[in-house]
Design a protein around this motif. Sequence first.
Motif, PDB file in Angstrom:
ATOM      1  N   ASP A  45       0.832  -1.215   0.000  1.00 21.94           N
ATOM      2  CA  ASP A  45       0.000   0.000   0.000  1.00 21.94           C
ATOM      3  C   ASP A  45       0.863   1.260   0.000  1.00 21.94           C
ATOM      4  O   ASP A  45       0.542   2.261  -0.694  1.00 21.94           O
ATOM      5  N   ARG A  46       1.961   1.227   0.756  1.00 26.41           N
ATOM      6  CA  ARG A  46       2.840   2.402   0.835  1.00 26.41           C
ATOM      7  C   ARG A  46       3.497   2.686  -0.509  1.00 26.41           C
ATOM      8  O   ARG A  46       3.590   3.840  -0.947  1.00 26.41           O
ATOM      9  N   LEU A  47       3.968   1.621  -1.178  1.00 27.47           N
ATOM     10  CA  LEU A  47       4.559   1.806  -2.506  1.00 27.47           C
ATOM     11  C   LEU A  47       3.542   2.380  -3.488  1.00 27.47           C
ATOM     12  O   LEU A  47       3.854   3.268  -4.291  1.00 27.47           O
ATOM     13  N   GLU A  48       2.306   1.854  -3.387  1.00 31.32           N
ATOM     14  CA  GLU A  48       1.268   2.354  -4.296  1.00 31.32           C
ATOM     15  C   GLU A  48       0.954   3.821  -4.017  1.00 31.32           C
ATOM     16  O   GLU A  48       0.775   4.632  -4.958  1.00 31.32           O
ATOM     17  N   ARG A  49       0.906   4.241  -2.752  1.00 30.46           N
ATOM     18  CA  ARG A  49       0.647   5.636  -2.408  1.00 30.46           C
ATOM     19  C   ARG A  49       1.804   6.533  -2.858  1.00 30.46           C
ATOM     20  O   ARG A  49       1.588   7.632  -3.401  1.00 30.46           O
ATOM     21  N   ILE A  54       4.158  10.518  -6.566  1.00 31.10           N
ATOM     22  CA  ILE A  54       5.237  10.871  -7.490  1.00 31.10           C
ATOM     23  C   ILE A  54       4.682  11.142  -8.877  1.00 31.10           C
ATOM     24  O   ILE A  54       5.108  12.078  -9.578  1.00 31.10           O
ATOM     25  N   ARG A  55       3.718  10.356  -9.307  1.00 32.54           N
ATOM     26  CA  ARG A  55       3.110  10.568 -10.623  1.00 32.54           C
ATOM     27  C   ARG A  55       2.422  11.922 -10.680  1.00 32.54           C
ATOM     28  O   ARG A  55       2.474  12.613 -11.711  1.00 32.54           O
ATOM     29  N   ARG A  56       1.780  12.303  -9.590  1.00 34.96           N
ATOM     30  CA  ARG A  56       1.149  13.632  -9.575  1.00 34.96           C
ATOM     31  C   ARG A  56       2.196  14.737  -9.701  1.00 34.96           C
ATOM     32  O   ARG A  56       2.004  15.736 -10.403  1.00 34.96           O
ATOM     33  N   SER A  57       3.308  14.558  -9.014  1.00 33.02           N
ATOM     34  CA  SER A  57       4.383  15.554  -9.114  1.00 33.02           C
ATOM     35  C   SER A  57       4.942  15.604 -10.531  1.00 33.02           C
ATOM     36  O   SER A  57       5.232  16.702 -11.070  1.00 33.02           O
ATOM     37  N   ILE A  58       5.115  14.427 -11.143  1.00 38.93           N
ATOM     38  CA  ILE A  58       5.618  14.378 -12.519  1.00 38.93           C
ATOM     39  C   ILE A  58       4.627  15.028 -13.472  1.00 38.93           C
ATOM     40  O   ILE A  58       5.002  15.793 -14.382  1.00 38.93           O
ATOM     41  N   ALA A  86      12.403  13.368  -5.839  1.00 39.76           N
ATOM     42  CA  ALA A  86      12.961  12.251  -5.083  1.00 39.76           C
ATOM     43  C   ALA A  86      13.210  12.634  -3.633  1.00 39.76           C
ATOM     44  O   ALA A  86      12.970  11.850  -2.703  1.00 39.76           O
ATOM     45  N   ASN A  87      13.707  13.887  -3.428  1.00 39.36           N
ATOM     46  CA  ASN A  87      13.959  14.336  -2.061  1.00 39.36           C
ATOM     47  C   ASN A  87      12.664  14.503  -1.278  1.00 39.36           C
ATOM     48  O   ASN A  87      12.588  14.208  -0.085  1.00 39.36           O
ATOM     49  N   ILE A  88      11.645  15.025  -1.942  1.00 37.45           N
ATOM     50  CA  ILE A  88      10.359  15.242  -1.261  1.00 37.45           C
ATOM     51  C   ILE A  88       9.769  13.914  -0.803  1.00 37.45           C
ATOM     52  O   ILE A  88       9.295  13.774   0.339  1.00 37.45           O
ATOM     53  N   HIS A  89       9.792  12.902  -1.646  1.00 38.94           N
ATOM     54  CA  HIS A  89       9.145  11.615  -1.335  1.00 38.94           C
ATOM     55  C   HIS A  89      10.105  10.593  -0.738  1.00 38.94           C
ATOM     56  O   HIS A  89       9.678   9.515  -0.307  1.00 38.94           O
ATOM     57  N   GLY A  90      11.382  10.900  -0.711  1.00 37.38           N
ATOM     58  CA  GLY A  90      12.344   9.999  -0.080  1.00 37.38           C
ATOM     59  C   GLY A  90      12.536   8.700  -0.811  1.00 37.38           C
ATOM     60  O   GLY A  90      12.883   7.681  -0.180  1.00 37.38           O
ATOM     61  N   SER A 105      17.800   9.498 -13.890  1.00 33.40           N
ATOM     62  CA  SER A 105      17.703   8.840 -12.586  1.00 33.40           C
ATOM     63  C   SER A 105      18.094   9.831 -11.504  1.00 33.40           C
ATOM     64  O   SER A 105      18.965  10.697 -11.710  1.00 33.40           O
ATOM     65  N   SER A 106      17.426   9.701 -10.364  1.00 27.47           N
ATOM     66  CA  SER A 106      17.770  10.550  -9.227  1.00 27.47           C
ATOM     67  C   SER A 106      19.015  10.047  -8.510  1.00 27.47           C
ATOM     68  O   SER A 106      19.505  10.699  -7.582  1.00 27.47           O
ATOM     69  N   LYS A 107      19.536   8.897  -8.928  1.00 25.61           N
ATOM     70  CA  LYS A 107      20.738   8.334  -8.348  1.00 25.61           C
ATOM     71  C   LYS A 107      21.873   8.557  -9.331  1.00 25.61           C
ATOM     72  O   LYS A 107      21.877   8.012 -10.437  1.00 25.61           O
TER      73      LYS A 107
END
Length: 485
Positions: A45-49, A54-58, A86-90, A105-107
């Motif tokens: 559930d956490r991954l889905e949220r 992230i999709r909304r931010s994109i 990436a920083n906002i959502h960790g 990539s953020s990495k």
Amino acid sequence: MALKNLSLRSRIFIAMILLVLLASVLIGAVTIHQYNEEAREYHADRLERKEAAIRRSIDLVIDETFFPVITEKLPVIFREEIFNIANIHGLQINLYDLDGQLLKSSKAALQNNKVDVCLDAEILNQLSNTAEHRYVFENKINGKVFQSSYSFITDKKFKNIAILNIPYLEDDDIFNRELNEFLLRLGYAYLVMILAAIVLAYFVSKYITQSLRSISDKLNEIRLEKRNKKIEIESSGAEIETLVKSYNSMIDELEESAVQLATSEREQAWREMAKQVAHEIKNPLTPMRLSVQSFQRRFNPADVDIHIKVSEFSNTLIQQIDTMSSIASAFSNFAKMPAQQNEQLNIVHVVKLALDIFNENYINFEPESDELIAKFDRTQLIRVVTNLVKNGIQAIQERETERPQINVRVFSSEDFINITVEDNGSGITEENKIKVFEPKFTTKTSGMGLGLAMVKNIVETYKGRITFTSEYGKGTIFTVAFPKQ
């Protein structure tokens, strides 16, 4: 096999303890399984949220960009924004083109190795073929579980322009700490419960088996020759009450059967005794009759040897009369119960007196000491010893051994005085051992077979016991034991 040998109380006790232990193990296993399921659902559930956020931010970045929203421009559009998101959502964010090549990539380390980073064809197929166009892949690296979600990024016209990948590490440290704390508290609770169960199982098993133990004790005390007590148990279950009623009913039937059996055996014994006495008396009567008839035919007052013949005739009658007299005495002695005239006796001295009447030089007397005191009747004790010794002498005469020997011993053991009479005579066969103490049983050609029966009667009257061991053709040992007081 070992469990079958345990008592019912022990089995009830062990069963109750095992039941509590099994319950604790099952509840612990269910708890661990439940925590694992909750952790798995929580991460899914956490991954889905996170993915949705992230999709909304994109989508917001795509809506506000001045660059053309195409696949080739995405690295430029998300040049700085991908790090902010990436920083906002960790979480790490990776953007791939529709062919699976890494765009952004953020990495940083991953960005510098674009050649080595490319999506597998299986991931692209799963992503394209699912109805939701979303695919989650799970793998383990160094004992840690990672989930990677893949989904399409669309432009304003909902055209697929890229693939969004979000790697997600399942951090179960919090769940593991909570699980360990819960199991520790559960362990303490079950430790207390097991201790309580042990105490409860002890008393419950004791309560359940107490009635059965009472019944078992009563069953062990059942004797055909005495009056048996009935069982009276209060506050027992229906099953125990039924068992008690059956036992009490059996006691009533047993007493009735014992009375009938005793009466029948007594009547049968006297009938058999009467037959035996009649038979023994007829034996001397026949020669007496023949002697009288012969004397009548041959009687001649003028015969010069008439006095000698009368004397022989008289001696023959006297012998037969003595035989009938001995038969009557034996029967009388057996039928008469010995009176319990308890007097302090030196058993060694009395046994020696009993042996003095025998002339056989092979009778050996071996007392433990010169004095062993016990309460007994002098006459009856002499009768016991003489009958046993006579029995040994007759057994030796039957075997006709070259070195006859009878050993008589007197010794004490605990609260009993013991007298043993050992002979090396003919012994007793296996089929005759069970009949040795029966009235009228004898293997001799003469006598009524009442000697050993009378001895047994005397010994048991004084609360003693008589036993024997015998080997056919080698000899017999009779042992008499009676209390000192």
